[in-house]
Design a protein around this motif. Structure first.
Motif, short mmCIF file in Angstrom:
data_model
loop_
_atom_site.label_atom_id
_atom_site.label_comp_id
_atom_site.label_asym_id
_atom_site.label_seq_id
_atom_site.Cartn_x
_atom_site.Cartn_y
_atom_site.Cartn_z
N ASN A 1 -15.88 -5.54 0.13
CA ASN A 1 -14.87 -6.15 1.14
C ASN A 1 -14.94 -5.10 2.26
O ASN A 1 -15.17 -5.63 3.22
CB ASN A 1 -13.60 -5.95 0.45
N GLU A 2 -14.83 -3.77 1.81
CA GLU A 2 -14.76 -3.10 3.15
C GLU A 2 -15.31 -1.75 2.76
O GLU A 2 -14.92 -1.24 1.56
CB GLU A 2 -13.44 -3.07 4.03
N ASP B 1 -14.53 -0.38 -0.84
CA ASP B 1 -13.76 -1.33 -1.67
C ASP B 1 -14.19 -2.78 -1.96
O ASP B 1 -15.20 -3.39 -1.23
CB ASP B 1 -12.51 -1.85 -0.76
N LYS C 1 0.79 -1.17 -0.14
CA LYS C 1 0.13 0.02 0.06
C LYS C 1 0.83 1.09 0.03
O LYS C 1 0.65 2.18 -0.79
CB LYS C 1 -0.99 -0.06 1.29
MG MG Z 1 -8.62 -2.97 2.68
#
Ligand code: MG
Ligand code: ADP
Length: 334
Positions: free
Chosen positions: A291-292, A279, A235
């Motif tokens: 996902n989140e 996401d 990331k």
């Molecule tokens: Mg994530």
């Protein structure tokens, strides 16, 4: 009329440094708005400090005390990733001090930050998410549940419930690693979630309010080297092989609309406000899976949220201006 904006960054969590980078981006945007006067504050070890190292404290009437000087604060921008911003704590703190903040409020932030609560809400609102089991405690009964789930799926992700930046998140493909990964995840959080691994493309949308409407951007894509998952280093590190695009290739228009409609549904049902990055996984079978949701998404030069907002033709300074004015109008939420 001028308004005093307090831009808070830092925080106690693993994303302290990233938050400082996001805050310089936000600061640059706010500087272009003549009506806003700005105080920049770093939250570290429970103390708010200016760049010059002066301590800031707050009274119960919306005032900020800096040495001898007293300034009324109209609004806070909680530019904090992870704890204690995306957990909702900072919003509660400032509400109690009579200062409103932009973004998701405490309850929504808490729900989105806690992967267990997110899953339960998504499922309740019929928003597809990965098959999962929840471990409420590190004991025999919960471990049995985990082993049974692994026996069925053979390939899982073990995640601490309340963490971000891929910390406390483990990809487990070998039964012998399952128990240790669960133990490690419990070191980060008091509940753990185990998910079936879904081979996927990683797609993200910006969900934001502007001109009186909730806008959901078209998805951007995070493209990772094939042998890794989206870890902390992938990331944020300079050597990351990950690339991002706001124009993913070969996406079926129906998939794009499905993503946007689930994002909208999540935004309204989970009571998100002003901004959020949501996401998704697009599975190798073509399923759209949420996902989140990140309630204060990264705003670094490589971050998706500002890029997606701009890709939709909106200006980030205007976005912040409107979010600040709405928060002032709302006032503190108690
Ligand atoms: Mg994530
Ligand atoms: N069920 C899953 N199947 C496949 N990959 C996953 C799964 N869950 C997480 N991942 C990978 O791990 C990364 C981090 O997981 P995520 O749930 O987004 O946690 P964080 O809140 O730390 O970002 C994801 O971006 C994805 O690359």
């Amino acid at each position: 009329m001028s308004y005093h904006v307090l831009l808070v960054c830092g925080g106690n969590g693993s994303e302290h440094e990233i938050s400082l980078i996001s805050a310089s981006y936000v600061e640059e945007k706010l500087k272009s708005i003549p009506e806003f006067k700005l105080t920049y504050a770093v939250l570290d070890q429970g103390q708010f400090k200016t760049r010059e190292g002066e301590t800031l404290i707050f009274d119960d009437k919306g005032n900020m005390l800096q040495g001898e000087s007293v300034t009324h604060v109209d609004v806070v921008i909680p530019c904090l990733h992870g704890k204690p911003g995306e957990t909702g704590d900072i919003q509660s703190f400032f509400n109690l001090h009579q200062i409103p903040s932009i973004g998701c409020q405490a309850q929504s932030s808490r729900v989105c930050f806690n992967k267990v609560l997110t899953k339960l809400c998504l499922t309740a609102f019929d928003i597809p998410n990965t098959p999962f089991v929840i471990l409420g405690n590190f004991d025999e009964e919960n471990l049995n549940k985990a082993f049974k789930f692994f026996e069925k799926e053979q390939d899982v992700y073990v995640k601490a419930a309340s963490q971000g930046s891929s910390i406390g998140c483990y990809h487990v493909q070998d039964l012998s690693e399952l128990k240790d990964s669960i133990a490690e995840a419990f070191a980060y959080s008091d509940s753990v979630i185990i998910e079936k691994t879904i081979p996927h493309r990683e797609l993200e949308v910006a969900a934001f309010e502007i001109d009186g409407k909730i806008q959901i951007s078209t998805p951007g894509e995070i493209i990772m080297p094939s042998d890794v998952f989206y870890t902390y280093d992938e990331k944020y590190s300079k050597s990351s092989g990950t690339v991002t695009t706001v124009e993913p290739k070969g996406l079926d228009p129906q998939v794009i609309e499905q993503i946007r409609s689930y994002a909208y549904k999540a935004f309204v049902n989970l009571k998100m406000q002003d901004l959020c990055r949501i996401d998704f996984f697009l599975s190798d079978k073509g399923e759209v899976i949420l996902n989140e949701a990140n309630t204060f998404p990264g705003m670094t030069p490589i971050s998706m949220f500002p890029k997606l907002v701009e890709h939709m033709g909106y200006d980030m300074a205007e976005f912040f201006k409107q979010a600040v004015m709405r928060a002032i109008k709302r006032g503190p939420v108690l």
